[in-house]
Scaffold this motif. Sequence first.
Motif, PDB file in Angstrom:
ATOM      1  N   THR A  84       0.829  -1.203   0.000  1.00 35.06           N
ATOM      2  CA  THR A  84       0.000   0.000   0.000  1.00 35.06           C
ATOM      3  C   THR A  84       0.861   1.249   0.000  1.00 35.06           C
ATOM      4  N   LEU A  85       1.856   1.270   0.898  1.00 32.33           N
ATOM      5  CA  LEU A  85       2.707   2.461   1.001  1.00 32.33           C
ATOM      6  C   LEU A  85       3.502   2.678  -0.287  1.00 32.33           C
ATOM      7  N   THR A  86       3.942   1.573  -0.912  1.00 32.46           N
ATOM      8  CA  THR A  86       4.748   1.696  -2.125  1.00 32.46           C
ATOM      9  C   THR A  86       3.921   2.217  -3.292  1.00 32.46           C
ATOM     10  N   SER A  87       2.643   1.820  -3.337  1.00 33.55           N
ATOM     11  CA  SER A  87       1.856   2.253  -4.497  1.00 33.55           C
ATOM     12  C   SER A  87       1.204   3.616  -4.280  1.00 33.55           C
ATOM     13  N   LEU A  88       1.131   4.053  -3.020  1.00 30.05           N
ATOM     14  CA  LEU A  88       0.451   5.321  -2.727  1.00 30.05           C
ATOM     15  C   LEU A  88       0.958   6.500  -3.565  1.00 30.05           C
ATOM     16  N   PRO A  89       2.287   6.716  -3.650  1.00 33.91           N
ATOM     17  CA  PRO A  89       2.770   7.895  -4.382  1.00 33.91           C
ATOM     18  C   PRO A  89       2.423   7.883  -5.870  1.00 33.91           C
ATOM     19  N   VAL A  90       2.145   6.714  -6.438  1.00 31.27           N
ATOM     20  CA  VAL A  90       1.784   6.729  -7.857  1.00 31.27           C
ATOM     21  C   VAL A  90       0.268   6.690  -8.049  1.00 31.27           C
ATOM     22  N   VAL A  91      -0.430   5.954  -7.159  1.00 37.04           N
ATOM     23  CA  VAL A  91      -1.873   5.827  -7.350  1.00 37.04           C
ATOM     24  C   VAL A  91      -2.542   7.200  -7.229  1.00 37.04           C
ATOM     25  N   VAL A  92      -2.165   7.938  -6.194  1.00 30.83           N
ATOM     26  CA  VAL A  92      -2.782   9.248  -5.975  1.00 30.83           C
ATOM     27  C   VAL A  92      -2.550  10.162  -7.180  1.00 30.83           C
ATOM     28  N   LEU A  93      -1.274  10.247  -7.610  1.00 36.71           N
ATOM     29  CA  LEU A  93      -0.953  11.119  -8.741  1.00 36.71           C
ATOM     30  C   LEU A  93      -1.662  10.667 -10.005  1.00 36.71           C
ATOM     31  N   PHE A  94      -1.694   9.357 -10.214  1.00 37.52           N
ATOM     32  CA  PHE A  94      -2.291   8.866 -11.449  1.00 37.52           C
ATOM     33  C   PHE A  94      -3.772   9.194 -11.513  1.00 37.52           C
ATOM     34  N   VAL A  95      -4.478   8.922 -10.409  1.00 39.05           N
ATOM     35  CA  VAL A  95      -5.915   9.149 -10.433  1.00 39.05           C
ATOM     36  C   VAL A  95      -6.219  10.636 -10.632  1.00 39.05           C
ATOM     37  N   LEU A  96      -5.374  11.508 -10.052  1.00 37.77           N
ATOM     38  CA  LEU A  96      -5.589  12.942 -10.220  1.00 37.77           C
ATOM     39  C   LEU A  96      -5.353  13.396 -11.660  1.00 37.77           C
ATOM     40  N   PHE A  97      -4.347  12.815 -12.312  1.00 38.27           N
ATOM     41  CA  PHE A  97      -3.936  13.343 -13.608  1.00 38.27           C
ATOM     42  C   PHE A  97      -4.347  12.456 -14.782  1.00 38.27           C
ATOM     43  N   GLN A  98      -5.144  11.411 -14.506  1.00 36.41           N
ATOM     44  CA  GLN A  98      -5.372  10.393 -15.530  1.00 36.41           C
ATOM     45  C   GLN A  98      -5.837  10.940 -16.871  1.00 36.41           C
ATOM     46  N   SER A  99      -6.847  11.833 -16.844  1.00 40.80           N
ATOM     47  CA  SER A  99      -7.440  12.209 -18.137  1.00 40.80           C
ATOM     48  C   SER A  99      -6.398  12.874 -19.017  1.00 40.80           C
ATOM     49  N   ARG A 100      -5.547  13.707 -18.415  1.00 45.21           N
ATOM     50  CA  ARG A 100      -4.533  14.363 -19.231  1.00 45.21           C
ATOM     51  C   ARG A 100      -3.439  13.386 -19.656  1.00 45.21           C
ATOM     52  N   ILE A 101      -3.117  12.426 -18.771  1.00 47.62           N
ATOM     53  CA  ILE A 101      -2.093  11.446 -19.126  1.00 47.62           C
ATOM     54  C   ILE A 101      -2.555  10.621 -20.317  1.00 47.62           C
ATOM     55  N   SER A 102      -3.801  10.124 -20.275  1.00 50.53           N
ATOM     56  CA  SER A 102      -4.199   9.270 -21.391  1.00 50.53           C
ATOM     57  C   SER A 102      -4.407  10.101 -22.653  1.00 50.53           C
ATOM     58  N   ALA A 103      -4.719  11.386 -22.497  1.00 53.13           N
ATOM     59  CA  ALA A 103      -4.784  12.237 -23.685  1.00 53.13           C
ATOM     60  C   ALA A 103      -3.430  12.242 -24.372  1.00 53.13           C
ATOM     61  N   GLY A 104      -2.362  12.328 -23.577  1.00 53.97           N
ATOM     62  CA  GLY A 104      -1.020  12.322 -24.143  1.00 53.97           C
ATOM     63  C   GLY A 104      -0.647  10.973 -24.724  1.00 53.97           C
ATOM     64  N   LEU A 105      -1.096   9.884 -24.045  1.00 55.48           N
ATOM     65  CA  LEU A 105      -0.701   8.550 -24.476  1.00 55.48           C
ATOM     66  C   LEU A 105      -1.326   8.159 -25.801  1.00 55.48           C
ATOM     67  N   THR A 106      -2.609   8.447 -25.941  1.00 54.15           N
ATOM     68  CA  THR A 106      -3.294   7.961 -27.139  1.00 54.15           C
ATOM     69  C   THR A 106      -3.634   9.089 -28.099  1.00 54.15           C
ATOM     70  N   ALA A 107      -3.107  10.288 -27.845  1.00 52.78           N
ATOM     71  CA  ALA A 107      -3.384  11.398 -28.750  1.00 52.78           C
ATOM     72  C   ALA A 107      -3.026  10.977 -30.157  1.00 52.78           C
ATOM     73  N   GLY A 108      -3.845  11.343 -31.096  1.00 50.53           N
ATOM     74  CA  GLY A 108      -3.532  10.954 -32.459  1.00 50.53           C
ATOM     75  C   GLY A 108      -4.207   9.658 -32.816  1.00 50.53           C
ATOM     76  N   ALA A 109      -4.097   8.669 -31.920  1.00 46.41           N
ATOM     77  CA  ALA A 109      -4.709   7.388 -32.224  1.00 46.41           C
ATOM     78  C   ALA A 109      -6.226   7.522 -32.226  1.00 46.41           C
ATOM     79  N   VAL A 110      -6.760   8.315 -31.310  1.00 41.02           N
ATOM     80  CA  VAL A 110      -8.216   8.443 -31.211  1.00 41.02           C
ATOM     81  C   VAL A 110      -8.736   9.391 -32.284  1.00 41.02           C
ATOM     82  N   LYS A 111      -7.840  10.263 -32.717  1.00 40.41           N
ATOM     83  CA  LYS A 111      -8.212  11.253 -33.719  1.00 40.41           C
ATOM     84  C   LYS A 111      -8.832  10.594 -34.949  1.00 40.41           C
ATOM     85  N   GLY A 112      -8.358   9.412 -35.301  1.00 43.53           N
ATOM     86  CA  GLY A 112      -8.936   8.637 -36.394  1.00 43.53           C
ATOM     87  C   GLY A 112      -8.507   9.058 -37.777  1.00 43.53           C
TER      88      GLY A 112
END
Lengths: 310, 315
Positions: free
Chosen positions: A282-310
């Motif tokens: 739990t302690l090891t994953s805390l620093p990434v889980v919190v950040l990820f959940v907060l920033f997810q929408s922007r992160i996945s926008a960066g990850l799949t940008a272009g691919a979703v554009k079609g």
Amino acid sequence: MTILPTASSATLGTPVPVLPAVAEPVASGAGRYRRRRQATRAWNALAVLLSAIFGFPIYWMLITAFKTSSDINSLTPQFWPKHPSLRGFREVLADPIFRADLRNSVLITLSAVLVSVLIGFLAALAIARFRFLGRKVFVFAVLIVQMVPLLALTIPMSLLLDRFQLKNSLIGVVIAYLMFTMPYTVWTLRTFIANVPRELDEAAMVDGCSRWQTFYKIILPLVGPGLTATAVYGWILAWNEFVLANTLLIDNDKQTAMIYLLFFQSSPVHGADWGGLMATATLTSLPVVVLFVLFQSRISAGLTAGAVKG
Amino acid sequence: MAVRPMPRARPVRSRPRPASGLPHLLILPACLVLALVAGWPLVKIVQLSLQEQQSGKYALFHSGGSTPFVGLRNFTGVLTDTTFWTVLVRTLVFTAVNVGLSLLIGLSMAVLLNRVSRWARLLLVGVLLFVWAVPSTVSTQVFYWIFTSQYGAANYLLNLLPGVSMQGHDWFADPHSGLAVVTAVVVWGAVPLLAISLHAGISQVPRDVLEAARVDGAGPWQAFRSVTLPYLRPLLVILSTLSVIWDFGVFNQIWFMRNGHPEPGYQTIGIYMYSQGIGSSHYNLGATVGVLMMLCLLVVMVFYIRQLFRIGDAE
């Protein structure tokens, strides 16, 4: 294709060889509404079931971390902590090696992200805003490096760092981590910069801004959120890395939190201490889980940008 | 009745800036770093795979050892070794099963997300986000604990089913059932990215095209196959290539599940390479397997990069 007038048989509940949607235009409005509502209710139930199944491992990690040892080692597992306890957390946090490893993780991850964001931003700016000789080659190289299996390069990387006496040192691990944080950063930042309309910086230049002012006053503020998201995901990638750290770092107090997590079970002090293991997890994953959940929408926008554009 | 997405006109680009030395100056630091951390190791791994290690680790590191070039002898050695082929076949099967399951579950979940009420969607997406965020090392430890023989929750829950007796069942005694647990971890961790991005893809399919298909008499399945899927194609290609690359090189999940000592039956190519190269310090053999591993993935990579260039993302 024409609409076949066989809708009446559909309402009788007999198997119809015709496509079910064909029946809809004929069915009464209220009936169709009711049927759709019932279907939605069934889908909702399925979604709840799937949420329970997918959420269970996380739930199980958390409640195990909060259980007492006797409640954990019971043949009928308790699905609700009857005697919540912080023993697991207290024990792990009291371990100086865990605290040292956690600090190493923070140092390594932060340095790798800072270096790659600083250098990567410049390169991303170049490929997003300029056409120049060798640009395609550079883009291709970045993509290739991003795809190369990190695992395969562990052996030469370990030899390289050994030659410069950087094995078993945090700086060595930071250098090794640039192998994956750098291409990722260049590539993702490029997408975010390319999304800022070029007309904006042209207008600024026409209005008399110098190139530096254009960058500082136009591009930087607009790319800011993307920059944060990229840095956050870089942090997550580096924090979660295990193989390189495990190969390059040897001393106990020089390892990262991920390595501590692996050796927790093998150590004679903690053997079969599931509560302690889950508290560490739990302690090891805390620093990434919190950040990820907060920033997810922007992160996945960066990850799949272009691919979703079609 | 295949409705294909209309080819979109390329956006008109404004005139490229005159290239001064500036862009080259900007990429210089990144080039140096990439050359150091990726270029050098890539050259070195190929070099290692063509050499034979005749002296101990210490001598090798202090450039006193002798490592003559032996041509392709390492490769013929590895390729005639039956262990390597067993490992490779195991890896290919593992990859196929994992990619297949992840895509199937991810795509079904994406479709499901488009049909449920708002609250149910928020719930499922919320859970998926947390699942996505959990590091693979952590999730493996959690699954290991769930599937542990004595106090594990999995055995207890399965035992409740009528006619199933799982008390004290050891999932890891047989590598096949052990790898099935590994598959569970891998798929569990892979589904969120697939489901969430495919869901985003599906919601971008124009409603009027779907409506037109429905009016033309297409059922839900036919509409999905002929309208939605073609729209999702570019995204699906990228997601499946990435999944193949990840699952082919899976490491953490197996390494953690076996506590850092995977038995031979658990070895996929990544584990095999690491055990040979780092574990037993046979750098040349490890490097040879590493080169072979990269060659296998090269095919997939070319496919991925071509797709990126095709959708214009790499321009």
